[in-house]
Design a protein around this motif. Structure first.
Motif, PDB file in Angstrom:
ATOM      1  N   ILE A  36      17.546   9.674 -38.838  1.00  0.00           N
ATOM      2  CA  ILE A  36      18.388   8.866 -38.150  1.00  0.00           C
ATOM      3  C   ILE A  36      18.505   7.761 -38.931  1.00  0.00           C
ATOM      4  N   LYS A  37      19.807   6.989 -38.632  1.00  0.00           N
ATOM      5  CA  LYS A  37      20.438   6.509 -39.242  1.00  0.00           C
ATOM      6  C   LYS A  37      19.733   4.799 -38.015  1.00  0.00           C
ATOM      7  N   ARG A  38      19.860   3.515 -39.407  1.00  0.00           N
ATOM      8  CA  ARG A  38      19.911   2.433 -39.168  1.00  0.00           C
ATOM      9  C   ARG A  38      21.298   1.485 -38.896  1.00  0.00           C
ATOM     10  N   LEU A  39      20.819   0.822 -37.166  1.00  0.00           N
ATOM     11  CA  LEU A  39      22.277   0.561 -37.020  1.00  0.00           C
ATOM     12  C   LEU A  39      21.710  -1.719 -36.351  1.00  0.00           C
ATOM     13  N   THR A  40      22.860  -2.117 -37.266  1.00  0.00           N
ATOM     14  CA  THR A  40      22.337  -3.547 -37.085  1.00  0.00           C
ATOM     15  C   THR A  40      23.886  -3.957 -36.298  1.00  0.00           C
ATOM     16  N   ILE A  41      22.663  -4.845 -35.469  1.00  0.00           N
ATOM     17  CA  ILE A  41      24.403  -5.718 -34.345  1.00  0.00           C
ATOM     18  C   ILE A  41      23.912  -6.944 -34.973  1.00  0.00           C
ATOM     19  N   ASP A  42      24.766  -7.985 -34.242  1.00  0.00           N
ATOM     20  CA  ASP A  42      25.164  -9.332 -34.542  1.00  0.00           C
ATOM     21  C   ASP A  42      25.051  -9.771 -32.878  1.00  0.00           C
ATOM     22  N   ILE A  43      24.450 -10.518 -31.792  1.00  0.00           N
ATOM     23  CA  ILE A  43      24.587 -10.566 -31.227  1.00  0.00           C
ATOM     24  C   ILE A  43      24.499 -12.178 -30.763  1.00  0.00           C
ATOM     25  N   PRO A  44      24.523 -12.984 -29.369  1.00  0.00           N
ATOM     26  CA  PRO A  44      24.252 -14.080 -29.059  1.00  0.00           C
ATOM     27  C   PRO A  44      22.804 -14.444 -29.212  1.00  0.00           C
ATOM     28  N   GLU A  45      22.112 -15.558 -29.672  1.00  0.00           N
ATOM     29  CA  GLU A  45      20.951 -15.706 -29.395  1.00  0.00           C
ATOM     30  C   GLU A  45      20.120 -15.675 -28.135  1.00  0.00           C
ATOM     31  N   SER A  46      21.426 -16.293 -26.519  1.00  0.00           N
ATOM     32  CA  SER A  46      21.113 -16.076 -25.258  1.00  0.00           C
ATOM     33  C   SER A  46      21.116 -14.275 -24.603  1.00  0.00           C
ATOM     34  N   LEU A  47      22.014 -13.663 -25.033  1.00  0.00           N
ATOM     35  CA  LEU A  47      21.618 -12.427 -25.296  1.00  0.00           C
ATOM     36  C   LEU A  47      20.750 -11.838 -25.702  1.00  0.00           C
ATOM     37  N   HIS A  48      20.586 -12.019 -26.721  1.00  0.00           N
ATOM     38  CA  HIS A  48      18.442 -11.328 -26.807  1.00  0.00           C
ATOM     39  C   HIS A  48      17.999 -11.767 -25.814  1.00  0.00           C
ATOM     40  N   ARG A  49      17.708 -12.931 -26.253  1.00  0.00           N
ATOM     41  CA  ARG A  49      16.629 -13.207 -25.389  1.00  0.00           C
ATOM     42  C   ARG A  49      16.745 -12.405 -23.902  1.00  0.00           C
ATOM     43  N   ALA A  50      17.665 -12.416 -23.200  1.00  0.00           N
ATOM     44  CA  ALA A  50      17.877 -12.101 -21.912  1.00  0.00           C
ATOM     45  C   ALA A  50      16.943 -10.482 -22.148  1.00  0.00           C
ATOM     46  N   ILE A  51      17.820  -9.976 -22.669  1.00  0.00           N
ATOM     47  CA  ILE A  51      18.339  -8.152 -23.235  1.00  0.00           C
ATOM     48  C   ILE A  51      16.301  -8.190 -23.503  1.00  0.00           C
ATOM     49  N   LYS A  52      15.374  -9.292 -24.108  1.00  0.00           N
ATOM     50  CA  LYS A  52      13.732  -9.404 -24.873  1.00  0.00           C
ATOM     51  C   LYS A  52      13.445  -9.175 -23.073  1.00  0.00           C
ATOM     52  N   ALA A  53      13.888  -9.873 -22.101  1.00  0.00           N
ATOM     53  CA  ALA A  53      13.061 -10.630 -21.015  1.00  0.00           C
ATOM     54  C   ALA A  53      12.437  -9.124 -19.874  1.00  0.00           C
ATOM     55  N   GLN A  54      14.187  -9.108 -20.087  1.00  0.00           N
ATOM     56  CA  GLN A  54      14.327  -7.347 -19.009  1.00  0.00           C
ATOM     57  C   GLN A  54      13.240  -6.598 -20.184  1.00  0.00           C
ATOM     58  N   CYS A  55      12.968  -5.995 -20.969  1.00  0.00           N
ATOM     59  CA  CYS A  55      12.715  -5.004 -21.181  1.00  0.00           C
ATOM     60  C   CYS A  55      11.163  -4.988 -21.099  1.00  0.00           C
ATOM     61  N   SER A  60       9.313  -1.208 -21.917  1.00  0.00           N
ATOM     62  CA  SER A  60      10.118  -0.951 -22.474  1.00  0.00           C
ATOM     63  C   SER A  60       9.693  -1.856 -24.248  1.00  0.00           C
ATOM     64  N   LYS A  61      10.770  -0.812 -25.029  1.00  0.00           N
ATOM     65  CA  LYS A  61      11.243  -1.482 -26.289  1.00  0.00           C
ATOM     66  C   LYS A  61      13.269  -1.303 -26.400  1.00  0.00           C
ATOM     67  N   ILE A  62      13.491  -2.941 -26.835  1.00  0.00           N
ATOM     68  CA  ILE A  62      15.360  -2.818 -26.961  1.00  0.00           C
ATOM     69  C   ILE A  62      15.885  -1.925 -27.125  1.00  0.00           C
ATOM     70  N   VAL A  63      15.183  -1.400 -28.595  1.00  0.00           N
ATOM     71  CA  VAL A  63      15.490  -0.189 -29.737  1.00  0.00           C
ATOM     72  C   VAL A  63      15.889   0.885 -28.036  1.00  0.00           C
ATOM     73  N   ASP A  64      14.641   1.533 -27.756  1.00  0.00           N
ATOM     74  CA  ASP A  64      14.792   2.746 -26.614  1.00  0.00           C
ATOM     75  C   ASP A  64      15.936   2.044 -25.541  1.00  0.00           C
ATOM     76  N   GLU A  65      15.941   0.915 -25.449  1.00  0.00           N
ATOM     77  CA  GLU A  65      17.006   1.001 -23.895  1.00  0.00           C
ATOM     78  C   GLU A  65      18.257   0.782 -24.729  1.00  0.00           C
ATOM     79  N   VAL A  66      18.964   0.172 -26.020  1.00  0.00           N
ATOM     80  CA  VAL A  66      20.147   0.390 -26.828  1.00  0.00           C
ATOM     81  C   VAL A  66      20.323   1.839 -26.667  1.00  0.00           C
ATOM     82  N   ARG A  67      19.619   2.583 -27.272  1.00  0.00           N
ATOM     83  CA  ARG A  67      19.687   4.265 -27.902  1.00  0.00           C
ATOM     84  C   ARG A  67      20.703   4.543 -26.495  1.00  0.00           C
ATOM     85  N   VAL A  68      19.614   4.022 -25.288  1.00  0.00           N
ATOM     86  CA  VAL A  68      19.324   5.237 -23.750  1.00  0.00           C
ATOM     87  C   VAL A  68      21.764   4.427 -23.313  1.00  0.00           C
ATOM     88  N   LEU A  69      21.747   3.262 -23.659  1.00  0.00           N
ATOM     89  CA  LEU A  69      22.736   2.798 -23.365  1.00  0.00           C
ATOM     90  C   LEU A  69      23.356   3.864 -24.347  1.00  0.00           C
TER      91      LEU A  69
END
Length: 80
Positions: A36-55, A60-69
């Motif tokens: 497994i390799k780690r990937l770090t990305i920078d996203i706007p706070e508003s986008l992070h908040r929206a993703i976190k709320a949906q998850c 679900s966890k953000i990491v799992d959703e991003v992995r699926v995408l």
């Protein structure tokens, strides 16, 4: 007359020494078929908040959703 100040170190404990972070990361890959390799990305706070709320609503966890995408976009490119 001034008193001499003596500094004492920390009190010894019976607790085991903490495991270094690298050892912890390596140990969680033990059951994986591929490293497994780690990937770090920078996203706007508003986008992070929206993703976190949906998850949170989906339980679900953000990491799992991003992995699926990423798998949907790039597929499973495992080389065996």
């Amino acid at each position: 007359m001034s008193a001499k100040k003596i500094a004492f170190g920390t009190k010894p404990t019976n607790k085991p020494a903490p495991v270094p972070a690298d050892a912890w990361v390596d140990s969680r890959d033990a059951g994986e078929a591929e490293a497994i390799k780690r990937l770090t990305i920078d996203i706007p706070e508003s986008l992070h908040r929206a993703i976190k709320a949906q998850c949170a609503m989906r339980g679900s966890k953000i990491v799992d959703e991003v992995r699926v995408l990423l798998l949907q976009k790039y597929g499973n490119t495992e080389t065996k």
